[in-house]
Design an enzyme around this catalytic site. Structure first.
Site, PDB file in Angstrom:
ATOM      1  CB  CYS A 113      -0.961  -0.006   1.182  1.00 21.29           C
ATOM      2  SG  CYS A 113      -2.115  -1.378   1.110  1.00 21.29           S
ATOM      3  CG  HIS A 253      -3.206   3.613   1.755  1.00 21.54           C
ATOM      4  ND1 HIS A 253      -3.634   3.152   0.530  1.00 21.54           N
ATOM      5  CD2 HIS A 253      -3.310   2.572   2.620  1.00 21.54           C
ATOM      6  CE1 HIS A 253      -3.970   1.870   0.648  1.00 21.54           C
ATOM      7  NE2 HIS A 253      -3.792   1.493   1.905  1.00 21.54           N
ATOM      8  CG  ASN A 283      -6.565  -0.818   0.933  1.00 25.04           C
ATOM      9  OD1 ASN A 283      -5.856  -0.378   0.033  1.00 25.04           O
ATOM     10  ND2 ASN A 283      -6.083  -1.228   2.101  1.00 25.04           N
TER      11      ASN A 283
HETATM   12  O1  UT7 Z   1      -3.780  -0.975   3.402  1.00 25.42           O
HETATM   13  C1  UT7 Z   1      -2.905  -1.531   4.366  1.00 25.42           C
HETATM   14  C2  UT7 Z   1      -3.274  -1.029   5.637  1.00 25.42           C
HETATM   15  N1  UT7 Z   1      -4.463  -1.709   6.104  1.00 25.42           N
HETATM   16  C3  UT7 Z   1      -5.176  -1.131   7.031  1.00 25.42           C
HETATM   17  O2  UT7 Z   1      -4.870  -0.012   7.382  1.00 25.42           O
HETATM   18  C4  UT7 Z   1      -6.289  -1.879   7.679  1.00 25.42           C
HETATM   19  C5  UT7 Z   1      -6.273  -1.556   9.137  1.00 25.42           C
HETATM   20  N2  UT7 Z   1      -7.294  -2.262   9.913  1.00 25.42           N
HETATM   21  C6  UT7 Z   1      -8.604  -1.950   9.820  1.00 25.42           C
HETATM   22  O3  UT7 Z   1      -8.997  -1.132   9.009  1.00 25.42           O
HETATM   23  C7  UT7 Z   1      -9.546  -2.596  10.797  1.00 25.42           C
HETATM   24  O4  UT7 Z   1      -8.817  -3.246  11.804  1.00 25.42           O
HETATM   25  C8  UT7 Z   1     -10.519  -3.607  10.121  1.00 25.42           C
HETATM   26  C9  UT7 Z   1     -11.530  -2.838   9.300  1.00 25.42           C
HETATM   27  C10 UT7 Z   1      -9.760  -4.576   9.265  1.00 25.42           C
HETATM   28  C11 UT7 Z   1     -11.274  -4.390  11.188  1.00 25.42           C
HETATM   29  O5  UT7 Z   1     -11.960  -3.503  12.092  1.00 25.42           O
HETATM   30  P1  UT7 Z   1     -11.870  -3.767  13.665  1.00 25.42           P
HETATM   31  O6  UT7 Z   1     -12.705  -2.726  14.279  1.00 25.42           O
HETATM   32  O7  UT7 Z   1     -10.414  -3.785  14.020  1.00 25.42           O
HETATM   33  O8  UT7 Z   1     -12.582  -5.159  13.811  1.00 25.42           O
HETATM   34  P2  UT7 Z   1     -12.012  -6.561  14.323  1.00 25.42           P
HETATM   35  O9  UT7 Z   1     -11.021  -7.117  13.373  1.00 25.42           O
HETATM   36  O10 UT7 Z   1     -11.582  -6.419  15.734  1.00 25.42           O
HETATM   37  O11 UT7 Z   1     -13.319  -7.437  14.280  1.00 25.42           O
HETATM   38  C12 UT7 Z   1     -14.408  -7.153  15.130  1.00 25.42           C
HETATM   39  C13 UT7 Z   1     -15.473  -8.209  14.947  1.00 25.42           C
HETATM   40  C14 UT7 Z   1     -14.989  -9.628  15.097  1.00 25.42           C
HETATM   41  O12 UT7 Z   1     -15.984 -10.341  15.780  1.00 25.42           O
HETATM   42  P3  UT7 Z   1     -15.835 -10.679  17.343  1.00 25.42           P
HETATM   43  O13 UT7 Z   1     -14.567 -11.449  17.467  1.00 25.42           O
HETATM   44  O14 UT7 Z   1     -15.772  -9.335  18.032  1.00 25.42           O
HETATM   45  O15 UT7 Z   1     -17.074 -11.458  17.631  1.00 25.42           O
HETATM   46  C15 UT7 Z   1     -14.925 -10.129  13.675  1.00 25.42           C
HETATM   47  O16 UT7 Z   1     -15.123 -11.514  13.593  1.00 25.42           O
HETATM   48  O17 UT7 Z   1     -16.041  -8.106  13.644  1.00 25.42           O
HETATM   49  C16 UT7 Z   1     -16.046  -9.392  13.028  1.00 25.42           C
HETATM   50  N3  UT7 Z   1     -15.859  -9.220  11.584  1.00 25.42           N
HETATM   51  C17 UT7 Z   1     -16.893  -9.026  10.743  1.00 25.42           C
HETATM   52  N4  UT7 Z   1     -18.214  -8.972  10.921  1.00 25.42           N
HETATM   53  C18 UT7 Z   1     -18.990  -8.750   9.854  1.00 25.42           C
HETATM   54  C19 UT7 Z   1     -14.702  -9.196  10.889  1.00 25.42           C
HETATM   55  N5  UT7 Z   1     -14.962  -8.987   9.586  1.00 25.42           N
HETATM   56  C20 UT7 Z   1     -16.300  -8.886   9.479  1.00 25.42           C
HETATM   57  C21 UT7 Z   1     -17.171  -8.667   8.389  1.00 25.42           C
HETATM   58  N6  UT7 Z   1     -18.492  -8.606   8.621  1.00 25.42           N
HETATM   59  N7  UT7 Z   1     -16.708  -8.483   7.123  1.00 25.42           N
END
Ligand code: UT7
Length: 326
Positions: A113, A253, A283
């Site tokens: 990225c 980005h 992204n």
């Molecule tokens: O381009 C390179 C750089 N990349 C980035 O900058 C990405 C950085 N990270 C992020 O943008 C965020 O961390 C994400 C958008 C990837 C995830 O958001 P989050 O608030 O950190 O969520 P999480 O990974 O902690 O997941 C929270 C919950 C989980 O459920 P539990 O364990 O709390 O029950 C996941 O299983 O959301 C669940 N989950 C989803 N639910 C519905 C994960 N993906 C999904 C989904 N739909 N697509």
């Protein structure tokens, strides 16, 4: 020393749009979750047989038209991509042929990225020392091809697309110097390979002889992204004796609206001075900054003389910034 001016921008997005609601029919997710956590509403997905080089060539053609340069003028093509058409040759060489460029050098840079910022840095340094006069810097990706479409935590986050800029050397006789002068003021690049496991593709020619799929620890990447990109922003401003109040446009980005907004707040920039495309493009990795640039230049937001700050962070980890007086 020469300076590099950005003289043209271009963009290309595949015609197929996939909304969150459509994804929710295929995997266990909801439009609400995706929008709340990331700001993404939809993404563009390349058609079968449409390759990274096709996307990159289309964006490059538009950038060349805007800059008013011909294929015979280009002496360097840099393509930032992590989704090359083939393991080799470089996608940049495929693009060179498509554009009818018959001279100069062409190679890819791979910084995921951060690829576009890395590409800008390489191009700017070629120009500064006089080794290139007219450079195409392209960010082009077909991330849809390396996603695990069963993994809801990653497949909803990415899209396909390409953006490009033309950098041209000034004649070396500067009327204005320092941060008031037009062109690339500085680039800052960083990497820390110890974070490999937080964001990588689990395949490759030398390890598995397969292409592999993207794997990400989202929270871990998020945590590092806000800290590292803030450092890269500070480095850019400090190096030029500028303050956040001097920045006209933040072109970050586009990974997550929450990260983008936190960078905007750090600079004390009103929301309408931060260019946002993540809602429509998701992204697109190395393509996200040039796509956003192209949009904001095309609709007249970014004007000659404006101070434009770009920052990115990606797999590696890699991160960096580029500061440009438009
Ligand atoms: O381009 C390179 C750089 N990349 C980035 O900058 C990405 C950085 N990270 C992020 O943008 C965020 O961390 C994400 C958008 C990837 C995830 O958001 P989050 O608030 O950190 O969520 P999480 O990974 O902690 O997941 C929270 C919950 C989980 O459920 P539990 O364990 O709390 O029950 C996941 O299983 O959301 C669940 N989950 C989803 N639910 C519905 C994960 N993906 C999904 C989904 N739909 N697509």
């Amino acid at each position: 020393m020469y300076r590099s001016l950005v003289t043209g921008c271009g963009a290309y997005l595949p015609s197929q749009i996939v909304t969150n609601a459509e994804l929710a029919k295929r995997i266990d997710t909801t439009d609400e979750w995706i929008r709340q956590r990331t700001g993404i509403r939809q993404r563009h997905i390349a058609a079968d047989g449409e390759f990274t080089s096709d996307l990159g060539s289309a964006a490059a053609r538009e950038a060349m038209a805007q800059a008013g340069v011909k294929p015979a003028d280009i002496d360097l093509i840099i393509c930032a991509t992590s989704t090359p058409d083939e393991t080799f040759p470089a996608t940049a060489t495929r693009i060179q042929t498509r554009l009818g460029v018959g001279q100069g050098a062409a190679f890819d840079v791979q910084a995921v990225c951060s690829g576009f910022v890395y590409g800008m840095a390489v191009a700017d340094n070629f120009v500064r020392v006089g080794q290139a006069k007219t450079v195409l810097v392209i960010g082009a990706e077909t991330f849809s091809r390396i996603l695990d479409w069963e993994d809801r935590s990653t497949c909803v986050l990415f899209g396909d697309g390409a953006g490009a800029v033309v950098l041209q050397a000034t004649n070396g006789v500067e009327k204005t110097n320092g941060a008031k002068a037009r062109g690339v003021l500085s680039t800052h690049l960083y990497a820390d390979g110890t974070h490999h496991d937080a964001l990588y593709v689990d395949g490759g020619p030398s390890s598995t002889k397969t292409v592999g799929h993207l794997r990400m620890e989202g929270k871990e990447v998020y945590r590092h992204a806000v800290v590292r990109m803030a450092e890269a922003i500070d480095a850019a401003l400090d190096a030029n004796g500028l303050t956040p109040g001097d920045v006209d446009w933040l072109v970050p980005h586009q990974a997550n609206i929450r990260i983008i907004e936190s960078m905007g707040r750090r600079l004390n920039l009103p929301g309408d001075r931060v260019v946002v495309t993540v809602d429509r493009h998701a992204n697109t990795s190395a393509a996200s900054i040039p796509l956003a640039l192209s949009e904001a230049v095309g609709d007249g937001r970014i004007q000659q003389g404006d101070l434009v700050l770009m920052e990115a962070m990606g797999g590696g980890f890699t991160w960096g910034s580029a500061l440009v007086r438009w």
